[in-house]
Structures are given as structure tokens and as C-alpha cells.
Design a protein around this motif. Structure first.
Motif, PDB file in Angstrom:
ATOM      1  N   UNK A  61       0.805  -1.216   0.000  1.00 58.82           N
ATOM      2  CA  UNK A  61       0.000   0.000   0.000  1.00 58.82           C
ATOM      3  C   UNK A  61       0.841   1.271   0.000  1.00 58.82           C
ATOM      4  N   UNK A  62       1.961   1.302   0.713  1.00 60.93           N
ATOM      5  CA  UNK A  62       2.774   2.505   0.731  1.00 60.93           C
ATOM      6  C   UNK A  62       3.387   2.790  -0.635  1.00 60.93           C
ATOM      7  N   UNK A  63       3.785   1.747  -1.349  1.00 59.03           N
ATOM      8  CA  UNK A  63       4.320   1.932  -2.699  1.00 59.03           C
ATOM      9  C   UNK A  63       3.244   2.437  -3.650  1.00 59.03           C
ATOM     10  N   UNK A 159       0.909   8.444   5.881  1.00 58.38           N
ATOM     11  CA  UNK A 159       0.826   6.998   5.667  1.00 58.38           C
ATOM     12  C   UNK A 159       2.153   6.458   5.140  1.00 58.38           C
ATOM     13  N   UNK A 160       2.816   7.223   4.288  1.00 58.44           N
ATOM     14  CA  UNK A 160       4.094   6.780   3.737  1.00 58.44           C
ATOM     15  C   UNK A 160       5.163   6.638   4.816  1.00 58.44           C
ATOM     16  N   UNK A 161       5.030   7.393   5.894  1.00 59.06           N
ATOM     17  CA  UNK A 161       6.033   7.366   6.956  1.00 59.06           C
ATOM     18  C   UNK A 161       5.714   6.369   8.059  1.00 59.06           C
ATOM     19  N   UNK A 162       4.616   5.642   7.914  1.00 59.77           N
ATOM     20  CA  UNK A 162       4.243   4.667   8.934  1.00 59.77           C
ATOM     21  C   UNK A 162       5.212   3.491   8.961  1.00 59.77           C
ATOM     22  N   UNK A 163       5.313   2.881  10.114  1.00 66.77           N
ATOM     23  CA  UNK A 163       6.037   1.622  10.226  1.00 66.77           C
ATOM     24  C   UNK A 163       5.209   0.552   9.515  1.00 66.77           C
ATOM     25  N   UNK A 164       5.747  -0.051   8.449  1.00 67.91           N
ATOM     26  CA  UNK A 164       4.960  -1.032   7.687  1.00 67.91           C
ATOM     27  C   UNK A 164       4.398  -2.159   8.545  1.00 67.91           C
ATOM     28  N   UNK A 165       5.091  -2.487   9.643  1.00 64.12           N
ATOM     29  CA  UNK A 165       4.610  -3.584  10.483  1.00 64.12           C
ATOM     30  C   UNK A 165       3.344  -3.213  11.247  1.00 64.12           C
TER      31      UNK A 165
END
Length: 250
Positions: A61-63, A159-165
Motif C-alpha cells: 500500500x505505501x508503494x 501513511x508513507x512514513x508509517x512503520x509497515x509492520x
């Protein structure tokens, strides 16, 4: 017909190369195998090419959000609701937010149900804040993303800066008949749940919610969005005009 087929074939090859590059360099950073749906270049009876979107998952989702682009100029209105709960009592406050954006210039009016109207203006690398009826303003260096911060709204950059985990769910979702990318986040160590709906057509945050202890604590929703009109002035309270919007398309 042959030229159109060549265009479709070239597009398909380019997308395939992009997918290969993404898989080669993106997988280590994502820590998993993203699910990517390549375009279907089969043509329908009318000769139109059908493209299927990239599948959105917590891993991709971030990509996907990073590929969205927002309009350079727009005028929109949002509403923010804050909710509080204490024992058997609860309540809420509301703030209407109106935003005019033109490139790096953003002006915002925040109108709480109880309180003075707050004005924020970003331009020339500065963030200026003042209240209705006051000709004095506070001026400070605009931080990165200052235009978005001036709106007091979360953005897709957040959202882009969120920890993916911490991303627990993601996908395409229609919200109020608006096609969105949905992201659900559970911050580590907190009893909160953050939800974002980012409009795919504009890249703007359409809706956001924060739940604390199973109760809704924060809610933001976009109520209108239009192109920016010509002649909108981005001015300080003393009348100094930093910028004036041009006609759409200029």
C-alpha cells in the motif's frame, strides 16, 4: 489498427519492465512478496484496452500511495469532529476547515463551533498564523509539508512514513461513492486504531478516523472539492498579497 496494437504492446512491455525492476529492488525493503496485477492487454469489442489496478495489500500500500499525484491547485472543504468519553458522559466538538491551495501556496481557515476563526498561510517558505479580527500574525519557517500541516489534517505522506509492520489492513474501498485506497493502522503499544481513505482520483485524503479503546475519538471527512478559481489572493492580514491564483490551465 496496426499502430494502435503497437502502442498497446509497447505499453505492456514498459509495465512489465517496471514490475521486474520493482520486484528486484523493492522486495528487500518491503520484507515480503507484494501482489502485483499486470495489465490485461486483451481488447474488447470496441477496441479499448482494459487495465487492472495493482492489488493493494498491507505490504504494497505505501508503494501504491507513493505513485499518486495530487492536483496543483484546488479549493476544498472538510469537517473535523472530535469526540470525548468520560464514564457515562460523552460529547463532541466540530471544526470546519476550508483550504485554498495553489502549488506551494496554501491558505486555510479553521472555524470551530466554539472559538475564533484561525487563519493559516503557507508561502515563501513561511507559515503565518493569525485569528479573525487581528492584524498581527505569528511567523515561522514552514516545515517540510508545511502546506499540509497548515490544514491540521493527516495526509497520505503520513501513511508513507508509517512503520509497515503497524499496517494491519489495506485495499481498495468505495467510501460515500468515492473510490479510495483504505489503510488501517494499529500503532504498537497503543489501544488505538487509525483508518485512512485516500481518493484514488486526486491523491487527497478523503476521510480519516481514530478509534481509542473501541470508541471513535477523531473523524475527518472531505465535504467538497473544486478547481481553484482565478484571482484567489493569498494575503496576510495587513493586506500584503504573497500570491494570486491564475486561471485554471495557465
Amino acid at each position: 489498427m496496426e499502430k494502435k496494437y503497437q502502442t498497446v504492446l509497447i505499453t505492456a512491455i514498459a509495465l512489465t519492465v517496471f514490475a521486474a525492476v520493482f520486484v528486484s529492488f523493492g522486495l528487500p525493503a518491503l520484507g515480503g512478496t507484494p501482489k502485483v496485477t499486470l495489465p490485461d492487454i486483451s481488447q474488447d469489442a470496441a477496441g479499448e484496452t482494459e487495465f487492472l489496478p495493482v492489488e493493494v495489500t498491507p505490504e504494497t500500500v505505501q508503494s501504491v500511495i507513493g505513485t499518486l499525484s495530487r492536483p496543483e491547485a484546488y479549493h476544498r472543504e472538510t469537517q473535523i469532529n472530535y469526540y470525548w468519553h468520560s464514564g457515562n458522559q460523552s460529547g463532541s466538538t466540530t471544526c470546519a476547515v476550508e483550504i485554498w491551495a495553489d502549488g506551494s501556496y496554501v491558505k486555510t481557515e479553521l472555524r470551530p463551533t466554539n472559538g475564533s476563526v484561525e487563519h493559516r498561510l503557507v508561502g515563501n517558505g513561511k507559515l503565518c498564523i493569525w485569528y479573525a479580527g487581528d492584524n498581527n500574525w505569528k511567523e515561522m519557517a514552514a516545515p517540510e509539508g508545511g502546506g499540509d500541516l497548515a490544514q491540521r489534517l493527516p495526509t497520505y505522506e503520513d501513511v508513507l512514513q508509517l512503520d509497515p509492520t503497524e499496517i494491519t489492513a489495506a485495499g481498495y474501498e468505495t467510501k460515500d461513492n468515492i473510490d479510495c485506497i483504505y489503510v488501517q493502522v494499529c500503532p504498537a503499544g497503543l489501544d488505538t486504531l487509525d483508518c485512512y481513505w485516500i481518493e484514488t482520483a486526486t491523491g487527497l485524503l478523503y476521510r480519516a478516523e481514530t478509534w481509542e479503546g473501541g470508541a471513535l475519538a477523531y473523524e475527518m471527512v472531505q465535504t467538497s472539492l473544486q478547481p481553484l478559481e482565478e484571482g484567489v489572493r493569498f494575503a496576510l492580514p495587513d493586506g500584503t498579497v504573497l500570491h494570486t491564483s491564475a486561471a485554471v490551465g495557465q
